[in-house]
Scaffold this active site. Structure first.
Site, short mmCIF file in Angstrom:
data_model
loop_
_atom_site.label_atom_id
_atom_site.label_comp_id
_atom_site.label_asym_id
_atom_site.label_seq_id
_atom_site.Cartn_x
_atom_site.Cartn_y
_atom_site.Cartn_z
N LYS A 112 0.83 -1.21 0.00
CA LYS A 112 0.00 0.00 0.00
C LYS A 112 0.87 1.26 0.00
O LYS A 112 0.52 2.25 -0.63
CB LYS A 112 -0.96 0.00 1.20
CG LYS A 112 -2.05 -1.04 1.11
CD LYS A 112 -3.12 -0.63 0.10
CE LYS A 112 -3.86 -1.77 -0.57
NZ LYS A 112 -4.42 -2.78 0.30
N LYS A 195 -2.15 -11.53 -7.96
CA LYS A 195 -3.47 -12.08 -7.66
C LYS A 195 -4.57 -11.25 -8.31
O LYS A 195 -4.37 -10.08 -8.64
CB LYS A 195 -3.67 -12.13 -6.15
CG LYS A 195 -3.77 -10.77 -5.48
CD LYS A 195 -4.30 -10.90 -4.05
CE LYS A 195 -4.41 -9.54 -3.39
NZ LYS A 195 -5.14 -9.53 -2.14
N LYS A 198 -9.08 -5.79 -7.63
CA LYS A 198 -10.18 -4.98 -8.14
C LYS A 198 -9.78 -4.07 -9.29
O LYS A 198 -10.58 -3.34 -9.82
CB LYS A 198 -10.79 -4.19 -6.97
CG LYS A 198 -11.68 -5.10 -6.15
CD LYS A 198 -11.84 -4.71 -4.71
CE LYS A 198 -12.54 -5.86 -3.99
NZ LYS A 198 -12.49 -5.80 -2.55
P1 TYM Z 1 -10.66 -8.58 0.71
O1 TYM Z 1 -11.86 -7.71 0.72
O2 TYM Z 1 -9.47 -8.14 -0.07
O3 TYM Z 1 -11.04 -10.01 0.19
C1 TYM Z 1 -12.11 -10.75 0.76
C2 TYM Z 1 -11.78 -12.23 0.74
O4 TYM Z 1 -11.44 -12.65 -0.58
C3 TYM Z 1 -10.16 -13.27 -0.55
N1 TYM Z 1 -9.44 -12.94 -1.79
C4 TYM Z 1 -8.77 -13.83 -2.54
N2 TYM Z 1 -8.56 -15.15 -2.39
C5 TYM Z 1 -7.85 -15.79 -3.34
N3 TYM Z 1 -7.33 -15.18 -4.42
C6 TYM Z 1 -7.51 -13.84 -4.62
N4 TYM Z 1 -7.03 -13.27 -5.72
C7 TYM Z 1 -8.24 -13.10 -3.64
N5 TYM Z 1 -8.60 -11.80 -3.50
C8 TYM Z 1 -9.32 -11.71 -2.36
C9 TYM Z 1 -9.45 -12.74 0.67
O5 TYM Z 1 -8.51 -13.65 1.18
C10 TYM Z 1 -10.57 -12.54 1.65
O6 TYM Z 1 -10.84 -13.74 2.34
N6 TYM Z 1 -8.59 -7.72 5.18
C11 TYM Z 1 -9.67 -8.44 4.50
C12 TYM Z 1 -11.04 -8.09 5.02
C13 TYM Z 1 -11.20 -8.32 6.49
C14 TYM Z 1 -11.27 -9.58 7.14
C15 TYM Z 1 -11.42 -9.29 8.52
C16 TYM Z 1 -11.23 -10.90 6.70
C17 TYM Z 1 -11.31 -7.34 7.42
N7 TYM Z 1 -11.43 -7.94 8.64
C18 TYM Z 1 -11.54 -10.29 9.46
C19 TYM Z 1 -11.34 -11.92 7.67
C20 TYM Z 1 -11.48 -11.61 9.02
C21 TYM Z 1 -9.61 -8.08 3.03
O7 TYM Z 1 -9.10 -7.06 2.65
O8 TYM Z 1 -10.24 -8.95 2.22
#
Ligand code: TYM
Length: 330
Positions: A112, A195, A198
């Site tokens: 970031k 990966k 968005k």
């Molecule tokens: P976020 O919003 O980026 O993604 C949500 C979920 O999707 C999974 N994910 C992926 N898995 C595999 N390959 C990819 N290319 C990929 N992109 C996204 C992420 O692993 C996630 O499970 N920090 C977290 C949000 C969060 C959270 C939490 C998750 C906030 N608090 C507490 C679990 C528990 C995030 O940014 O996910």
């Protein structure tokens, strides 16, 4: 054994196949077997988008996509992070146990800093602490996330351990990833590296229509085909196969693998098949997204009910935490 499971997703764009196959698909399976909490991490999204065009609309869209994909509010607790003020209090307390050096070393922070060098805010630095608060407030044993969140989960365990040790009470269990016996999945982007995220062009969204899916997949990076039988696969082609494995039948995957190995593969055909299978898999979800997001009463009922259940669990934890720290009312 019935586990307590919790996971979240940031509302910073439409859900993509990485979110679906890395996380959401697992949530849908596990909600009937375990006690599950799923939430929209709207506060987290402010670390990268401090002034979104439509904060509430973003939450609504992701919530509708969650529900359309199959999360069942009758069995799982589905809620919005900012509806649970207890999370913010735990975040403050955990911040006292998190060190600048370890936060600066997390891969997501470093990424970031590179991506938004003009907005390296403290929320970004303490992102893993807020995530730990989200998790620990419900004292879950399992957290189903994609591979990209592994380091954050490790940080959560570190903070749980540190809190328990400092205050001499076993308040927080150390949660581990839920991975269904296989390795955590990383869904690659369509640009040949990294990966799926968005960013424009690299992701396919659950809400994308047939034409858009086709266009995006056909644009995916491939390069020229193999010239030697059984040659090593370049990363861009491995990525296409990773996607094919999650959306197509094993027979289809084998068919194209054989063609790769005898050098008769045509990448145009491979991508056409991939686009078709993504379309088939996402069609029923896409059809439900629109109906659900238009139904304000339904979304109101679900989030209200979810927040009530989540707050009950959060308040029980916070009572123990305040007791351990020594916070008392006069
Ligand atoms: P976020 O919003 O980026 O993604 C949500 C979920 O999707 C999974 N994910 C992926 N898995 C595999 N390959 C990819 N290319 C990929 N992109 C996204 C992420 O692993 C996630 O499970 N920090 C977290 C949000 C969060 C959270 C939490 C998750 C906030 N608090 C507490 C679990 C528990 C995030 O940014 O996910």
């Amino acid at each position: 054994m019935k586990e307590t499971v919790l996971s979240g997703i940031r509302p910073t764009g439409n859900l993509h196949l990485g979110n679906y196959f890395g996380a959401l698909r697992n949530f849908i399976k596990m909600q009937y077997e375990h006690q599950c909490f799923f939430f929209i991490a709207d506060l987290h999204s402010l670390t990268t988008h401090p002034k979104p065009d439509d904060f509430h609309g973003n939450v609504r869209r992701v919530l509708a996509e969650y529900l359309a994909a199959g999360l069942d509010p009758e069995v799982a607790t589905i809620f919005v992070q900012s509806d649970i003020p207890e999370v913010s209090e735990l975040y403050v307390l955990l911040n006292m146990l998190a060190y600048k050096g370890e936060l600066e070393r997390t891969a997501s922070f470093k990424e970031k800093v590179r991506k938004q060098e003009d907005n390296v805010n403290a929320g970004l630095l303490t992102y893993p602490v807020l995530m730990a608060a989200d998790i620990l407030i419900h004292r879950p044993t399992k957290v189903p996330v994609g591979k990209d969140q592994e380091q954050h989960l490790e940080m959560t365990r570190v903070l749980a351990r540190r809190f328990n040790n400092l205050y001499g009470q076993e308040i927080f269990p150390e949660p581990t990833a839920f991975n269904f016996g296989s390795d955590l999945l990383k869904i690659p982007g369509l640009d040949g590296s990294g990966k799926m995220g968005k960013s424009e062009g690299n992701g396919i969204f659950l809400a994308d229509d047939e034409k858009t899916i086709h266009k995006k997949v056909m644009r995916a990076v491939t390069g020229s085909g193999p010239t030697e039988p059984n040659s090593a696969m370049p990363e861009s082609i491995q990525n296409i196969f990773t996607l094919l494995r999650v959306v197509s039948t094993p027979d289809t995957v084998q068919y194209f693998l054989d063609k790769y190995n005898d050098c008769s593969i045509r990448y145009g055909d491979l991508k056409k098949q991939l686009a078709e299978d993504i379309y088939k898999l996402t069609l029923p979800i896409r059809e439900r997204i629109e109906a659900i997001s238009a139904d304000n009463d339904y979304l109101h009922r679900i989030t209200k009910h979810g927040a009530e259940k989540a707050r009950e669990s959060a308040q029980a934890t916070l009572k123990l935490v305040r007791g351990a720290v020594g916070i008392k009312r006069f």
